[in-house]
Each structure stands twice: as structure tokens, then as C-alpha cells.
Scaffold this motif. Sequence first.
Motif, mmCIF file in Angstrom:
data_model
loop_
_atom_site.group_PDB
_atom_site.id
_atom_site.type_symbol
_atom_site.label_atom_id
_atom_site.label_comp_id
_atom_site.label_asym_id
_atom_site.label_seq_id
_atom_site.Cartn_x
_atom_site.Cartn_y
_atom_site.Cartn_z
ATOM 1 N N ARG A 176 44.341 5.123 50.482
ATOM 2 C CA ARG A 176 43.030 5.722 50.634
ATOM 3 C C ARG A 176 43.370 7.194 50.095
ATOM 4 N NH1 ARG A 176 41.540 9.259 54.389
ATOM 5 N NH2 ARG A 176 42.817 8.307 56.159
ATOM 6 N N LEU A 177 44.367 7.766 50.631
ATOM 7 C CA LEU A 177 44.770 9.201 50.236
ATOM 8 C C LEU A 177 45.031 9.324 48.584
ATOM 9 C CD1 LEU A 177 47.000 10.547 53.300
ATOM 10 C CD2 LEU A 177 44.920 11.396 52.634
ATOM 11 N N ALA A 178 45.648 8.217 48.276
ATOM 12 C CA ALA A 178 46.032 8.534 46.742
ATOM 13 C C ALA A 178 44.773 8.427 46.027
ATOM 14 C CB ALA A 178 46.865 7.169 46.488
ATOM 15 N N GLY A 179 43.700 7.418 46.599
ATOM 16 C CA GLY A 179 42.518 7.140 45.864
ATOM 17 C C GLY A 179 41.545 8.491 45.854
ATOM 18 N N GLU A 180 41.761 8.991 46.887
ATOM 19 C CA GLU A 180 40.593 10.258 47.321
ATOM 20 C C GLU A 180 41.491 11.610 46.611
ATOM 21 O OE1 GLU A 180 40.027 10.194 51.355
ATOM 22 O OE2 GLU A 180 38.689 8.564 51.326
ATOM 23 N N GLN A 181 42.686 11.745 46.806
ATOM 24 C CA GLN A 181 43.257 13.060 46.361
ATOM 25 C C GLN A 181 44.278 12.989 45.277
ATOM 26 O OE1 GLN A 181 44.181 15.122 49.934
ATOM 27 N NE2 GLN A 181 42.607 13.837 51.135
ATOM 28 N N GLY A 182 44.536 11.695 44.802
ATOM 29 C CA GLY A 182 45.867 11.803 44.143
ATOM 30 C C GLY A 182 47.061 11.650 44.757
ATOM 31 N N MET A 183 48.036 10.903 43.912
ATOM 32 C CA MET A 183 49.299 10.697 44.610
ATOM 33 C C MET A 183 50.069 11.913 45.102
ATOM 34 S SD MET A 183 49.675 7.553 44.408
ATOM 35 C CE MET A 183 51.405 7.018 44.577
ATOM 36 N N SER A 184 49.836 13.022 44.849
ATOM 37 C CA SER A 184 50.505 14.206 45.334
ATOM 38 C C SER A 184 49.990 14.521 46.826
ATOM 39 C CB SER A 184 50.432 15.396 44.551
ATOM 40 O OG SER A 184 48.840 15.883 44.543
ATOM 41 N N ALA A 185 49.000 13.809 47.010
ATOM 42 C CA ALA A 185 48.503 14.008 48.604
ATOM 43 C C ALA A 185 49.008 12.884 49.432
ATOM 44 C CB ALA A 185 46.921 13.980 48.461
ATOM 45 N N VAL A 186 49.811 12.212 48.849
ATOM 46 C CA VAL A 186 50.593 11.111 49.593
ATOM 47 C C VAL A 186 51.853 11.560 50.131
ATOM 48 C CG1 VAL A 186 51.201 8.824 49.974
ATOM 49 C CG2 VAL A 186 49.309 9.403 48.374
ATOM 50 N N THR A 187 51.735 12.436 51.225
ATOM 51 C CA THR A 187 53.094 12.830 51.733
ATOM 52 C C THR A 187 53.229 12.112 53.084
ATOM 53 O OG1 THR A 187 51.882 14.610 52.967
ATOM 54 C CG2 THR A 187 52.722 15.345 50.678
ATOM 55 N N LEU A 188 54.496 12.389 53.500
ATOM 56 C CA LEU A 188 54.666 11.607 54.762
ATOM 57 C C LEU A 188 53.862 12.400 55.942
ATOM 58 C CD1 LEU A 188 58.703 11.257 54.570
ATOM 59 C CD2 LEU A 188 56.775 9.486 54.207
ATOM 60 N N ASP A 189 53.881 13.656 55.971
ATOM 61 C CA ASP A 189 52.842 14.477 56.995
ATOM 62 C C ASP A 189 51.513 14.018 56.783
ATOM 63 O OD1 ASP A 189 55.331 15.685 57.925
ATOM 64 O OD2 ASP A 189 54.968 17.537 56.529
ATOM 65 N N ALA A 190 51.052 13.969 55.707
ATOM 66 C CA ALA A 190 49.737 13.617 55.374
ATOM 67 C C ALA A 190 49.425 12.343 55.986
ATOM 68 C CB ALA A 190 49.249 13.795 53.914
ATOM 69 N N VAL A 191 49.946 11.445 55.541
ATOM 70 C CA VAL A 191 50.125 9.976 56.231
ATOM 71 C C VAL A 191 50.071 9.794 57.609
ATOM 72 C CG1 VAL A 191 50.789 7.465 55.836
ATOM 73 C CG2 VAL A 191 50.622 8.989 53.776
ATOM 74 N N SER A 192 50.863 10.637 58.137
ATOM 75 C CA SER A 192 51.234 10.426 59.638
ATOM 76 C C SER A 192 50.105 11.024 60.164
ATOM 77 C CB SER A 192 52.478 11.303 59.911
ATOM 78 O OG SER A 192 52.528 11.387 61.312
ATOM 79 N N LEU A 246 56.096 6.798 61.612
ATOM 80 C CA LEU A 246 56.007 6.651 60.050
ATOM 81 C C LEU A 246 57.372 6.267 59.466
ATOM 82 C CD1 LEU A 246 54.337 6.708 57.467
ATOM 83 C CD2 LEU A 246 54.798 9.127 57.496
ATOM 84 N N LEU A 247 58.628 7.303 59.918
ATOM 85 C CA LEU A 247 59.645 6.990 59.120
ATOM 86 C C LEU A 247 60.351 5.859 59.700
ATOM 87 C CD1 LEU A 247 60.888 10.820 59.803
ATOM 88 C CD2 LEU A 247 60.294 9.614 57.606
ATOM 89 N N HIS A 248 60.033 5.185 60.901
ATOM 90 C CA HIS A 248 60.721 4.028 61.104
ATOM 91 C C HIS A 248 60.311 2.979 59.899
ATOM 92 C CE1 HIS A 248 61.849 0.597 63.429
ATOM 93 N NE2 HIS A 248 60.421 -0.094 63.222
ATOM 94 N N HIS A 249 59.068 2.861 59.584
ATOM 95 C CA HIS A 249 58.712 1.992 58.517
ATOM 96 C C HIS A 249 58.981 2.281 57.054
ATOM 97 C CE1 HIS A 249 56.355 -0.536 61.249
ATOM 98 N NE2 HIS A 249 56.146 0.615 61.809
ATOM 99 N N PHE A 250 58.967 3.582 57.042
ATOM 100 C CA PHE A 250 59.155 4.398 55.510
ATOM 101 C C PHE A 250 60.014 5.459 55.677
ATOM 102 C CE2 PHE A 250 54.946 2.077 55.684
ATOM 103 C CZ PHE A 250 55.199 1.152 54.903
ATOM 104 N N PRO A 251 61.438 5.487 55.538
ATOM 105 C CA PRO A 251 62.260 6.713 55.812
ATOM 106 C C PRO A 251 62.095 7.762 54.819
ATOM 107 C CG PRO A 251 63.439 4.374 55.089
ATOM 108 C CD PRO A 251 62.074 3.987 55.191
ATOM 109 N N THR A 252 61.408 7.196 53.617
ATOM 110 C CA THR A 252 61.034 8.256 52.687
ATOM 111 C C THR A 252 59.915 8.167 51.858
ATOM 112 O OG1 THR A 252 62.047 7.061 50.727
ATOM 113 C CG2 THR A 252 63.805 8.285 51.930
ATOM 114 N N LYS A 253 59.481 9.252 51.258
ATOM 115 C CA LYS A 253 58.077 9.079 50.551
ATOM 116 C C LYS A 253 58.325 8.117 49.302
ATOM 117 C CE LYS A 253 54.905 11.621 47.703
ATOM 118 N NZ LYS A 253 54.356 12.908 47.030
ATOM 119 N N ASN A 254 59.555 7.935 48.764
ATOM 120 C CA ASN A 254 59.818 6.818 47.662
ATOM 121 C C ASN A 254 59.553 5.335 48.318
ATOM 122 O OD1 ASN A 254 60.024 8.772 45.541
ATOM 123 N ND2 ASN A 254 62.015 8.606 45.399
#
Length: 187
Positions: A24-40, A50-58
Amino acid sequence: MSNAHHRKKQPVLVRQQLLEVAARLAGEQGMSAVTLDAVSAASGVSKGGLLHHFPTKNALLDALFESLLEKFDAEIDQLMRADPLPQGRFSRAYLQAVSGLKDRPDDSRSWTQVTIALLAEPRLRLRWRQWVAERAEEYIGTDSALDTLIVRFAADGLWLADTLESHDISGALRRELIARLIELTHK
């Protein structure tokens, strides 16, 4: 006493929620908006969760891409099951799935951002190449004719045109184009 420690954990649901928020963040604001903090923050899941599931943004972006590919595969499989003619079935389903993205705004926005990332990220390009090669090998008996390859390349061109909004191919012209491409899969 708090019930927080007694809540049943649902890691599969939490992971899916995180991916949906990232899409949703990627679609609304672009990939640069997909940060760990923003998703959290947007998901209500702690940063540690979040870090338990995805340890890095990549890792998050790779999982988002895989999630979109799984949905894409599921749609293609559904379209293929509904198609009684084996010859060219995969190419028709691919064309219909790609051309239908435009009609599903949420999927379209997510795919638009991921497609842009795909152009810039070597690891995503590699994963896409693998997906294409796997499908080409899987459907070699029914979709290896030159005309079916032309259809898939045309579908990719339509996808790029839709992503970039570079051509106004809508209505009757779009239906005629898709019908003509489907005709090619019958040869």
C-alpha cells in the motif's frame, strides 16, 4: 496482569499484514516510502516485530516482490484452468493477467512501483528473469511457438505503457488489440 504475554502469536498473519502495508505504501507514495519505520508505524507492528520477519529493507522488498509474483502466478493459474485450449494457454493467461492490472487499482499501483524498482534493482531483475525462464520451460510444449512469444513480448509492452501511462490505449482499441493478440496464440 497484562494479557499481552498471553496473546496467541500469529506470525503468518503478521507477515502478510506487513507485506500488505508495504504494498500500500509503495502504491500510494512510491518505493522510497517503504522504510522499516514507515511500515512498522503504518501496520501497528513494533519495529522489533517487523525485524523478526524482515531483518532489512531489502528483505522486505524481496518478500514484497515474491508476494506479488505469487498473486500473479495464482491469477495466471486461474485463467489457465478456465481455458479449454492447451495450445497457447499460458500466453493468453499472461496477456490477460498483465492487461487486467490496469483494472485493479491496488494491484496496479503496487506493480507500478515494483516494476520501477525492477528496472533499478539487479536482484529483482534476476528474480524476474528466473520467473520468466521457469515459465518458458514449464510451458515449452504449448507456448514455444514464435507467435506466443510475440504475444508475451506485446503483453510486456502493454504493461510498460500502462505503467508509464505513455499511451492512451483504452476502450475499443484496447479490446481489439488484446483480441488480435489472443488470435495469435491459436496459431
